[in-house]
Design a protein around this motif. Sequence first.
Motif, mmCIF file in Angstrom:
data_model
loop_
_atom_site.group_PDB
_atom_site.id
_atom_site.type_symbol
_atom_site.label_atom_id
_atom_site.label_comp_id
_atom_site.label_asym_id
_atom_site.label_seq_id
_atom_site.Cartn_x
_atom_site.Cartn_y
_atom_site.Cartn_z
ATOM 1 N N UNK A 46 0.823 -1.216 0.000
ATOM 2 C CA UNK A 46 0.000 0.000 0.000
ATOM 3 C C UNK A 46 0.858 1.268 0.000
ATOM 4 N N UNK A 79 1.755 4.738 1.461
ATOM 5 C CA UNK A 79 1.464 5.440 2.717
ATOM 6 C C UNK A 79 0.437 6.556 2.530
ATOM 7 N N UNK A 80 0.472 7.245 1.413
ATOM 8 C CA UNK A 80 -0.502 8.309 1.170
ATOM 9 C C UNK A 80 -1.930 7.790 1.175
ATOM 10 N N UNK A 131 -6.789 13.086 -2.580
ATOM 11 C CA UNK A 131 -5.410 12.830 -2.145
ATOM 12 C C UNK A 131 -4.987 11.394 -2.466
ATOM 13 N N UNK A 170 -3.879 11.617 -5.972
ATOM 14 C CA UNK A 170 -2.573 12.297 -6.017
ATOM 15 C C UNK A 170 -1.444 11.299 -5.744
ATOM 16 N N UNK A 207 -1.058 8.900 -8.655
ATOM 17 C CA UNK A 207 -0.513 9.579 -9.830
ATOM 18 C C UNK A 207 0.982 9.827 -9.647
ATOM 19 N N UNK A 208 1.330 10.330 -8.434
ATOM 20 C CA UNK A 208 2.737 10.614 -8.152
ATOM 21 C C UNK A 208 3.588 9.357 -8.257
ATOM 22 N N UNK A 262 3.200 10.128 -12.976
ATOM 23 C CA UNK A 262 4.173 11.204 -13.121
ATOM 24 C C UNK A 262 4.417 11.836 -11.770
ATOM 25 N N UNK A 263 5.661 11.982 -11.299
ATOM 26 C CA UNK A 263 6.864 11.527 -11.999
ATOM 27 C C UNK A 263 7.077 10.015 -11.992
ATOM 28 N N UNK A 279 7.283 7.693 -9.007
ATOM 29 C CA UNK A 279 8.275 7.360 -7.980
ATOM 30 C C UNK A 279 7.603 6.675 -6.801
ATOM 31 N N UNK A 332 7.198 5.096 -3.331
ATOM 32 C CA UNK A 332 8.058 5.217 -2.153
ATOM 33 C C UNK A 332 8.626 3.856 -1.738
ATOM 34 N N UNK A 333 9.652 3.881 -0.873
ATOM 35 C CA UNK A 333 10.260 2.621 -0.423
ATOM 36 C C UNK A 333 9.211 1.676 0.136
ATOM 37 N N UNK A 334 9.217 0.436 -0.316
ATOM 38 C CA UNK A 334 8.324 -0.579 0.225
ATOM 39 C C UNK A 334 7.007 -0.728 -0.504
ATOM 40 N N UNK A 388 3.061 -2.004 8.347
ATOM 41 C CA UNK A 388 3.782 -3.112 7.710
ATOM 42 C C UNK A 388 3.560 -4.332 8.601
ATOM 43 N N UNK A 422 15.027 4.762 4.073
ATOM 44 C CA UNK A 422 13.725 5.412 3.957
ATOM 45 C C UNK A 422 13.659 6.846 4.444
ATOM 46 N N UNK A 464 8.040 11.019 4.294
ATOM 47 C CA UNK A 464 8.180 10.834 2.846
ATOM 48 C C UNK A 464 6.902 11.258 2.119
ATOM 49 N N UNK A 465 5.759 10.835 2.661
ATOM 50 C CA UNK A 465 4.475 11.133 2.007
ATOM 51 C C UNK A 465 4.218 12.638 1.931
ATOM 52 N N UNK A 478 4.186 16.362 -6.014
ATOM 53 C CA UNK A 478 3.078 16.189 -6.943
ATOM 54 C C UNK A 478 2.404 17.525 -7.244
ATOM 55 N N UNK A 495 6.211 18.177 -10.079
ATOM 56 C CA UNK A 495 5.804 17.351 -11.216
ATOM 57 C C UNK A 495 4.739 16.373 -10.756
ATOM 58 N N UNK A 496 3.600 16.270 -11.416
ATOM 59 C CA UNK A 496 3.217 17.079 -12.579
ATOM 60 C C UNK A 496 2.867 18.530 -12.256
#
Lengths: 258, 258
Positions: free
Chosen positions: A133, A135-136, A236, A239, A242-243, A247-248, A250, A252-254, B10, B38, B235-236, B243, B247-248
């Motif tokens: 999953x 985190x966002x 959100x 978002x 999409x992130x 785009x871009x 990426x 996140x770790x995990x 996790x 992380x 990170x989030x 975002x 980008x975007x």
Amino acid sequence: MPDRPKAEPRPASPPGAKGALLAPEELEAALRAIGAERYHSLHPFHRLLHTGKLDKGQVQAWALNRYYYQASIPAKDASLLARLPTTDLRREWRRRIEDHDGDGTKPGGVERWLALTDGLGLDRDYVVSLAGLLPGTRFAVDAYVHFVREKSVLEAVASSLTEMFSPNIIQERVAGMLRGYDFVSAETLAYFTPRLTQAPQDVDFALGYVKEHADTREKQELCLAALRFKCDLLWAQLDALHFAYVAPGLPPPGAFRP
Amino acid sequence: MPDRPKAEPRPASPPGAKGALLAPEELEAALRAIGAERYHSLHPFHRLLHTGKLDKGQVQAWALNRYYYQASIPAKDASLLARLPTTDLRREWRRRIEDHDGDGTKPGGVERWLALTDGLGLDRDYVVSLAGLLPGTRFAVDAYVHFVREKSVLEAVASSLTEMFSPNIIQERVAGMLRGYDFVSAETLAYFTPRLTQAPQDVDFALGYVKEHADTREKQELCLAALRFKCDLLWAQLDALHFAYVAPGLPPPGAFRP
């Protein structure tokens, strides 16, 4: 010393809002205007999803993340159920939980969502484990559960009113995905069919409740803020998708990597 | 019927983790390894911020959103303070709140952060109102406050251990921002100077506490999960900023627009 941050996502009474009580139909119009501006049907990720512009891995990421939302809805509804004061209200809200959890014979919404992730080739144990999953997604969904647990019953009911806007997006989604993706079938998307009748039934009740119980302008503003909050958390989630995956691009770790 | 989703971000014990108790120095090494993988110093948004690649509006968006994190830290610490069982523990945690809220004569961290947003030309009332905050920031920060309120004291303390990694990022940030941006001065960045001594003091205590009280492998795994969760929410916040403003570049409805 600075002021403390406010507890509300948005000021409860934006400038100019401190007016008279809105008539019920004015309140409904104001609620619908929030959807027209903020409902996640307008998010670029949904436009891509519904027009066949995503690849299979991106659609998998959507279904995997959205599973956590689906699976958390009964918990959200149960925490409201626990605070409802009358038999009639509890019966209505219990029906929602049954819609999502099923009755042991016909599958509920959570199970039907897993049929969707199955159909997209995702391992069911992996989906349910939530290991991949974003985190966002987690934070946005948990924010909803916490909101319903902590705010007034009226605000909790009002936050469910995004269902006013869902039949349109569902029809657009099902038609668009069947047209756009050869890895999607009507069977895979069977989750959505019952929602087309369940959602309007939910809305009839919740909108009637809000119109009746928001009997001061201040309460009306709290209901409008609750619906904005709900739109924000749906937005959100897209978002984050999409992130991470468009785009871009990426993750996140995990997180899940297609 | 599907399983219920798990409460942990996790799995508490990833495959292979069900082993013997780790020695204190092994636990510390495992905690530090999480940071190496992380911590948000690795996020592309921070690379851009620290190398002068953002424009003023993007730096404003960062400071505006990070304000909500800063302003929520004392609430987070207060909810832990309320659950601490001894005078010694409470005194240590009360010191943290004083670091952030000040003592009425010297400004605390929240006030110093507002000096930073002032220095960037943001209206203070607008910053404090949270009206332009990204929902993704709100949900991630609130997830932290809820985590500390709901989890064990041990997990709450462990979640503070990202401060192990913060002196490096602060030095990199201050040097990089002074070099990269003509709209930033040493005065604007004065928030960070006291953190260089406060953070190690916090870490000494919290790391000692975790090493002493995580006295089963299961508790050690919960501490590692708590630190992963904390890294995820930092990170989030950068995902949401990147975002919306890099980008975007799609700020959601209602959010700050530079």
